[in-house]
Design an enzyme around this catalytic site. Structure first.
Site, PDB file in Angstrom:
ATOM      1  N   THR A  29       0.835  -1.206   0.000  1.00 44.10           N
ATOM      2  CA  THR A  29       0.000   0.000   0.000  1.00 44.10           C
ATOM      3  C   THR A  29       0.865   1.251   0.000  1.00 44.10           C
ATOM      4  OG1 THR A  29      -0.259  -0.257   2.391  1.00 44.10           O
ATOM      5  CG2 THR A  29      -2.110  -0.933   1.037  1.00 44.10           C
ATOM      6  N   ASP A 107       2.322  -8.679  -6.461  1.00 44.63           N
ATOM      7  CA  ASP A 107       2.726  -7.585  -7.356  1.00 44.63           C
ATOM      8  C   ASP A 107       4.167  -7.648  -7.860  1.00 44.63           C
ATOM      9  OD1 ASP A 107       4.246  -6.520  -5.072  1.00 44.63           O
ATOM     10  OD2 ASP A 107       2.292  -5.897  -4.318  1.00 44.63           O
ATOM     11  N   HIS A 122       0.700 -16.601  -2.628  1.00 43.55           N
ATOM     12  CA  HIS A 122      -0.488 -16.431  -3.471  1.00 43.55           C
ATOM     13  C   HIS A 122      -0.116 -16.289  -4.954  1.00 43.55           C
ATOM     14  CE1 HIS A 122      -2.896 -14.847   0.243  1.00 43.55           C
ATOM     15  NE2 HIS A 122      -2.829 -16.151   0.198  1.00 43.55           N
ATOM     16  N   CYS A 130       1.104 -20.530 -20.449  1.00 42.99           N
ATOM     17  CA  CYS A 130       0.153 -20.957 -21.462  1.00 42.99           C
ATOM     18  C   CYS A 130      -0.565 -22.205 -20.944  1.00 42.99           C
ATOM     19  CB  CYS A 130       0.895 -21.272 -22.756  1.00 42.99           C
ATOM     20  SG  CYS A 130      -0.153 -22.113 -23.962  1.00 42.99           S
ATOM     21  N   CYS A 133       0.408 -25.301 -23.736  1.00 45.01           N
ATOM     22  CA  CYS A 133       1.760 -25.884 -23.851  1.00 45.01           C
ATOM     23  C   CYS A 133       2.614 -25.636 -22.616  1.00 45.01           C
ATOM     24  CB  CYS A 133       2.464 -25.367 -25.102  1.00 45.01           C
ATOM     25  SG  CYS A 133       3.051 -23.655 -24.973  1.00 45.01           S
ATOM     26  N   THR A 196       0.530  -6.959   7.643  1.00 47.12           N
ATOM     27  CA  THR A 196      -0.575  -7.918   7.649  1.00 47.12           C
ATOM     28  C   THR A 196      -1.163  -7.988   9.053  1.00 47.12           C
ATOM     29  OG1 THR A 196      -1.183 -10.262   7.482  1.00 47.12           O
ATOM     30  CG2 THR A 196       1.134  -9.783   7.889  1.00 47.12           C
TER      31      THR A 196
HETATM   32 ZN    ZN Z   1       1.421 -22.299 -25.717  1.00 47.28          ZN
END
Ligand code: ZN
Length: 246
Positions: A29, A107, A122, A130, A133, A196
């Site tokens: 933040t 981020d 996370h 992809c 593949c 946190t």
């Molecule tokens: Zn691919």
């Protein structure tokens, strides 16, 4: 800023050489990234669907274009830079004081600041793959797609849809990242928890594995574990860490 507490923190850092940092939204933040769960954060902004629905596995699979519209707009934000906290942690690692950063943030700002061992429980925007593949693409590739107005990023090799390697709602955490985080935390002599409130499980449960000397909590408001800590600091984390020498 409570200088007595900063001094105490400095002593603890001086006395430790296997520090682990565990961070949450509050670390980002200060770089201008909204806290997903805070009152003013992303979750209260108006969209056709609530953000927690958009950022779910089902939504990604069924409405990838709407997912990416939100993702480009709110997650892959232009011009976000690491702040003093990210930079100091990278410095501590380079100085041989810190063994890992465990983060709930996606981020990629720790990596941008120069940190090498970053465990993203996370997932993170810097990795995308992809779905057909399994080839990986970096965050810059997604930014290019955003800039070019490509509604759904596709794999240049096979045409498959590219999915960010972030843990969406309905998806489980990456078990390999979790066990590596547990390994680092259980071997640490000092654990600094920052930004946190330690309410999001299972990630927040990671600190139960800590067996070292110093547990430090740096958060603007009280956390669920304040009574367990050796030191609690409520000042902004960037300001606090920038005071520390390593
Ligand atoms: Zn691919």
């Amino acid at each position: 800023m409570d200088m007595e507490k900063i001094e105490r923190l400095q002593q603890m850092v001086d006395d430790s050489d296997r520090i682990v940092f565990f961070g949450g939204a509050g670390v980002s933040t200060e770089s201008g990234i909204p806290d997903f769960r805070s009152v003013d954060g992303l979750y209260n902004q108006k969209y056709d669907y609530p953000p927690e629905q958009i950022l779910s596995h089902t939504f990604f699979m069924t409405r990838p274009e709407e997912f990416y519209r939100f993702y480009y707009d709110k997650i892959m934000v232009n011009g976000v830079e690491p702040n003093a906290a990210h930079k100091k942690l990278a410095e501590m690692e380079a100085a041989g004081k810190l063994t890992a950063v465990v983060t709930q943030n996606i981020d990629g700002l720790h990596q941008a600041a120069g940190s090498k061992k970053v465990l993203e429980v996370h997932g993170g925007v810097t990795r995308n793959y992809c779905m057909k593949c399994k080839k990986f693409y970096d965050g810059a590739f997604i930014m290019e797609q955003k800039a070019a107005g490509v509604p759904i990023p596709k794999c240049p090799d096979c045409g498959g849809t590219i999915k960010p390697d972030v843990v969406l709602y309905e998806e489980g955490l990456d078990q390999e990242v979790l066990s590596e985080s547990i390994e680092h935390i259980s071997r640490a002599d000092m654990l600094i928890v920052g930004g946190t409130s330690l309410v999001v499980y299972p990630a927040a449960g990671l600190i139960d594995y800590f067996r070292g000397k110093y547990l430090v909590l740096i958060n603007k408001s009280a956390t669920a574990r304040d009574s367990q800590a050796d030191l609690v600091i409520t000042d902004p984390i960037g300001e606090v860490l920038s005071q520390i020498k390593c």
